[in-house]
Enzyme design. Structure first.
Site, PDB file in Angstrom:
ATOM      1  N   HIS A  19      38.093  35.251  25.542  1.00  0.00           N
ATOM      2  CA  HIS A  19      38.397  36.557  24.860  1.00  0.00           C
ATOM      3  C   HIS A  19      37.976  36.451  23.302  1.00  0.00           C
ATOM      4  CE1 HIS A  19      42.261  36.289  27.150  1.00  0.00           C
ATOM      5  NE2 HIS A  19      41.913  37.400  27.783  1.00  0.00           N
ATOM      6  N   LYS A  43      52.025  42.451  34.611  1.00  0.00           N
ATOM      7  CA  LYS A  43      52.044  40.929  34.912  1.00  0.00           C
ATOM      8  C   LYS A  43      53.157  39.987  34.379  1.00  0.00           C
ATOM      9  CE  LYS A  43      47.026  41.139  34.281  1.00  0.00           C
ATOM     10  NZ  LYS A  43      46.016  40.517  33.338  1.00  0.00           N
ATOM     11  N   ARG A  92      33.386  39.116  33.717  1.00  0.00           N
ATOM     12  CA  ARG A  92      33.121  37.851  34.283  1.00  0.00           C
ATOM     13  C   ARG A  92      32.129  37.992  35.664  1.00  0.00           C
ATOM     14  NH1 ARG A  92      39.201  35.992  34.111  1.00  0.00           N
ATOM     15  NH2 ARG A  92      39.275  38.119  35.410  1.00  0.00           N
ATOM     16  N   SER A 130      43.115  33.811  31.756  1.00  0.00           N
ATOM     17  CA  SER A 130      44.472  33.224  31.102  1.00  0.00           C
ATOM     18  C   SER A 130      45.310  32.403  32.419  1.00  0.00           C
ATOM     19  CB  SER A 130      45.146  34.278  30.396  1.00  0.00           C
ATOM     20  OG  SER A 130      44.552  34.902  29.394  1.00  0.00           O
TER      21      SER A 130
END
Length: 161
Positions: A19, A43, A92, A130
């Site tokens: 990040h 989430k 990614r 994460s």
């Protein structure tokens, strides 16, 4: 001349070096980057919204052009409320692109005033998320190369209680 402001949204639970890499690279392009922590994330968060904001502020304390905020509701509404015109999204892998492309197209259908800028993650962080950080940390694995020291300490504190 108007300032160029971008918004980098996410859950940041917790913020990682991946990040931070995107934020720093975004600041090469924009006058300021607002790190916008989503309040309405679907989430299950390990850290509260306040804990995440505090961690991000601590990590970015040396960069006055990066600001931390929270938002809820439609991202494009938040972006416009901040006089920003760009959403930064880190990618990614191809799977990230497919999901992010759908979101960007939906945002574009809501307003053509906001663009989405995709930034490819730097190679050392191409696998980093994460979720992976939380899993490795919960199993007491090494995370020094994944997160800043204050984030590592916060994870150690969470998983030792």
């Amino acid at each position: 001349m108007p300032r160029k402001i971008a918004v980098y949204p996410g859950s940041f639970d917790p913020i990682t070096y991946g990040h931070i890499d995107i934020i720093k690279r975004g600041l090469r392009v924009f006058d300021s980057v607002i790190v916008a922590v989503a309040r309405n994330s679907t989430k299950n968060a390990l850290f509260s919204i306040d804990e995440r904001v505090d961690l991000i502020k601590d990590v970015l304390a040396d960069n006055p052009r990066a600001r931390v905020d929270t938002f809820e509701g439609l991202l494009v509404d938040y972006v416009r409320s901040q006089q920003a015109t760009v959403i930064i999204r880190g990618l990614r892998a191809i799977s990230d692109f497919e999901y992010e492309f759908q979101i960007a197209q939906m945002n574009r259908s809501i307003t053509c005033e906001v663009e989405t800028l995709f930034m490819m993650t730097s190679v050392p962080y191409s696998y980093l998320s994460s979720s992976i950080v939380k899993e490795v940390s919960s199993l007491k694995g090494p995370i020094d190369s994944l997160v800043p020291p204050q984030v590592k300490q916060a994870l150690v504190n969470k998983f030792s209680s």
